[in-house]
Design a protein around this motif. Sequence first.
Motif, PDB file in Angstrom:
ATOM      1  N   GLN A 187       9.750  -6.747   3.699  1.00 61.11           N
ATOM      2  CA  GLN A 187       8.520  -6.956   2.930  1.00 61.11           C
ATOM      3  C   GLN A 187       8.743  -7.871   1.723  1.00 61.11           C
ATOM      4  O   GLN A 187       7.890  -7.951   0.829  1.00 61.11           O
ATOM      5  N   TYR A 188       9.873  -8.569   1.718  1.00 62.65           N
ATOM      6  CA  TYR A 188      10.163  -9.454   0.582  1.00 62.65           C
ATOM      7  C   TYR A 188       9.077 -10.533   0.466  1.00 62.65           C
ATOM      8  O   TYR A 188       8.721 -11.194   1.435  1.00 62.65           O
ATOM      9  N   GLY A 189       8.559 -10.684  -0.750  1.00 59.68           N
ATOM     10  CA  GLY A 189       7.548 -11.700  -1.012  1.00 59.68           C
ATOM     11  C   GLY A 189       6.158 -11.342  -0.552  1.00 59.68           C
ATOM     12  O   GLY A 189       5.246 -12.183  -0.655  1.00 59.68           O
ATOM     13  N   LYS A 190       5.962 -10.130  -0.054  1.00 59.39           N
ATOM     14  CA  LYS A 190       4.652  -9.732   0.460  1.00 59.39           C
ATOM     15  C   LYS A 190       4.026  -8.658  -0.434  1.00 59.39           C
ATOM     16  O   LYS A 190       4.724  -7.858  -1.036  1.00 59.39           O
ATOM     17  N   PHE A 191       2.711  -8.691  -0.489  1.00 56.73           N
ATOM     18  CA  PHE A 191       1.936  -7.626  -1.125  1.00 56.73           C
ATOM     19  C   PHE A 191       0.704  -7.377  -0.265  1.00 56.73           C
ATOM     20  O   PHE A 191       0.132  -8.317   0.293  1.00 56.73           O
ATOM     21  N   PRO A 192       0.290  -6.131  -0.141  1.00 55.07           N
ATOM     22  CA  PRO A 192       0.916  -4.935  -0.718  1.00 55.07           C
ATOM     23  C   PRO A 192       2.214  -4.572  -0.003  1.00 55.07           C
ATOM     24  O   PRO A 192       2.426  -4.948   1.148  1.00 55.07           O
ATOM     25  N   THR A 218      -0.896   4.813  -4.983  1.00 50.52           N
ATOM     26  CA  THR A 218      -0.962   3.357  -5.156  1.00 50.52           C
ATOM     27  C   THR A 218      -0.406   3.000  -6.531  1.00 50.52           C
ATOM     28  O   THR A 218      -0.858   3.536  -7.550  1.00 50.52           O
ATOM     29  N   LEU A 219       0.575   2.119  -6.534  1.00 45.69           N
ATOM     30  CA  LEU A 219       1.193   1.653  -7.775  1.00 45.69           C
ATOM     31  C   LEU A 219       0.834   0.184  -7.978  1.00 45.69           C
ATOM     32  O   LEU A 219       0.892  -0.611  -7.037  1.00 45.69           O
ATOM     33  N   VAL A 265       0.679  -2.571  -5.008  1.00 49.13           N
ATOM     34  CA  VAL A 265      -0.262  -3.698  -4.934  1.00 49.13           C
ATOM     35  C   VAL A 265      -0.046  -4.645  -6.099  1.00 49.13           C
ATOM     36  O   VAL A 265       0.379  -4.237  -7.195  1.00 49.13           O
ATOM     37  N   ASP A 266      -0.342  -5.916  -5.866  1.00 52.49           N
ATOM     38  CA  ASP A 266      -0.171  -6.949  -6.896  1.00 52.49           C
ATOM     39  C   ASP A 266      -1.481  -7.138  -7.625  1.00 52.49           C
ATOM     40  O   ASP A 266      -2.287  -8.003  -7.287  1.00 52.49           O
ATOM     41  N   LYS A 267      -1.709  -6.284  -8.628  1.00 54.52           N
ATOM     42  CA  LYS A 267      -2.939  -6.366  -9.421  1.00 54.52           C
ATOM     43  C   LYS A 267      -2.616  -6.199 -10.899  1.00 54.52           C
ATOM     44  O   LYS A 267      -1.687  -5.508 -11.261  1.00 54.52           O
ATOM     45  N   ILE A 305       7.465  -2.390 -11.771  1.00 57.69           N
ATOM     46  CA  ILE A 305       7.276  -1.239 -10.880  1.00 57.69           C
ATOM     47  C   ILE A 305       7.708  -1.559  -9.451  1.00 57.69           C
ATOM     48  O   ILE A 305       8.222  -0.681  -8.738  1.00 57.69           O
ATOM     49  N   GLU A 306       7.526  -2.820  -9.016  1.00 60.87           N
ATOM     50  CA  GLU A 306       7.861  -3.163  -7.632  1.00 60.87           C
ATOM     51  C   GLU A 306       9.360  -3.064  -7.374  1.00 60.87           C
ATOM     52  O   GLU A 306       9.789  -2.870  -6.234  1.00 60.87           O
ATOM     53  N   TYR A 307      10.173  -3.196  -8.434  1.00 56.75           N
ATOM     54  CA  TYR A 307      11.619  -3.032  -8.298  1.00 56.75           C
ATOM     55  C   TYR A 307      12.034  -1.586  -8.576  1.00 56.75           C
ATOM     56  O   TYR A 307      12.919  -1.041  -7.918  1.00 56.75           O
ATOM     57  N   ALA A 308      11.376  -0.993  -9.568  1.00 52.62           N
ATOM     58  CA  ALA A 308      11.750   0.360  -9.991  1.00 52.62           C
ATOM     59  C   ALA A 308      11.568   1.371  -8.863  1.00 52.62           C
ATOM     60  O   ALA A 308      12.444   2.218  -8.625  1.00 52.62           O
ATOM     61  N   TYR A 309      10.439   1.298  -8.163  1.00 46.31           N
ATOM     62  CA  TYR A 309      10.212   2.281  -7.106  1.00 46.31           C
ATOM     63  C   TYR A 309      11.254   2.150  -6.005  1.00 46.31           C
ATOM     64  O   TYR A 309      11.770   3.157  -5.496  1.00 46.31           O
ATOM     65  N   GLU A 310      11.585   0.929  -5.620  1.00 51.97           N
ATOM     66  CA  GLU A 310      12.606   0.713  -4.585  1.00 51.97           C
ATOM     67  C   GLU A 310      13.939   1.330  -4.992  1.00 51.97           C
ATOM     68  O   GLU A 310      14.657   1.905  -4.161  1.00 51.97           O
ATOM     69  N   VAL A 311      14.268   1.201  -6.280  1.00 52.29           N
ATOM     70  CA  VAL A 311      15.554   1.706  -6.781  1.00 52.29           C
ATOM     71  C   VAL A 311      15.551   3.227  -6.854  1.00 52.29           C
ATOM     72  O   VAL A 311      16.425   3.900  -6.288  1.00 52.29           O
TER      73      VAL A 311
END
Length: 481
Positions: A465-470, A439-440, A479-481, A447-453
């Motif tokens: 999943q654009y605009g969605k969390f988790p 869980t990140l 997760v958005d925390k 981090i939400e961009y880095a992991y995808e890249v």
Amino acid sequence: MIRKTTLILIGIVFFGFLLRAYRITSLPMYGDELTMVYDTYSILKTGMDATGERMPLTFRMGAGRPGGYIYASIPFVSIFGPTELGIRSLSVLSGLGIIVLMFFLAKKLFDNEKIGLIASFLTSISMWDIYLSRGGFEAHFALLLALLGVTAFIYSKYLIWAIAWGLTIFTYPTFKLTLPIIFPLLIWFWEHKFGEHKFGVHKTIVKNKLFVASLIVLTLFGVLVIRESLKGRSEERFLSSNIFSDSGMKEQLIQKINDERNLSSLPKFIKPVFYNRPYEYFRIVSENYIDNLSPGFLFLRGDGNPRHNSGEWGMLYFIEFPILLVGIYKLWIEKKKDIIFLGGWILITPLATMLMGEPHALRSDFMLPPILLITSYTLSKFTRKQFYFIFGLMFLQLILILNAIYFLSPNKFASFWSADAKTESLKAINSSKKDKKVTLSTKIDNIEYAYEVYAKIDPNLVISQYGKFPKVFGSVLIVDK
């Protein structure tokens, strides 16, 4: 047989390449680079950006980012993948292109190949350009395009000028203001420098059919820009970051005005004339404009952003300050048209940045070419001993700067380049290969961009999943925390 000048220019370009490319991957990608490289990767794989929009001109990621840098990076991302090299190769090549263009522009302006070579060499060792070459900066590619447009115009290659400037305004937004203002100055300069009396007949650019056709081409680009602006997307970043949208500043000004009205002994009905928001904003805008031309920004400390100024010095060499002053004087005495054009170019550039707050190395980079042109002309007038002495001083400062860029900044300013996001992404990738759940949290910057890249996640999954969390990527949860 290759001419001596050509060989020297090739050597200068190669030297400039070494300065820009050495250890270029020592720093990870920061937020804007991450979103740009993934949008490029997504376009390459699906024809859509990371939000699911097909071939947009303006990208939602980056608060309304023009698409020039992203589309131009497609060849490099296809070769190197969504990596540091993939997103920064275009910027490095932009720096090399600027070195070459400075040769041709200086040669044409001053009718002197020697000054052209000096200009190209100064550009190759320019701190400002080295800084911008080492990151995936849209402004640097836009500088190349804008300079290509100016150079092409001076050489009467109007179609190249129109296309280059058209692409510029689709690459970095501040040029939407800068280029229309500098355009009349460019026409005036061409008319007075190159359009006067050939074979007894005065040439005028407005009667040139190719120029008129090229102007139509540029106008079509302008129509597209207006269309994007009316959609309310291309100006999103400007609307959210200019001084007038700063709610904190607005509250401070209201408080200041109220305090001054209470303290003033003027009659009540006159006080609003002297204490009001338009006056306060005028002061702020004026200060911002002057700050972009100040010695503090240009020669001492730059804009204070380690991404734009990893050497922690000014944008120009110390020794360039007196040389620039001498050059302005000499050009005024010897070539008034040239200094009016170059000086006007310098003075116009900050108009696009003064509404955005503090000096900014990216938004003000269009000042660099005219400054280097003035400096090059001045150096050409010095004796050989003076010339070598000045370059010796430059190299001493350059050594200190390169040491900071290559060996200090990657550790000192890692946080400015989302280093934690890369570290945690790589850990998560390794864990996911072992089927371990990870869980990140978005508390880790970008981090939400880095992991995808770094994980090279399938763009179709990212789009869904654009605009969605988790966000769920196999065994990895963001997760958005």
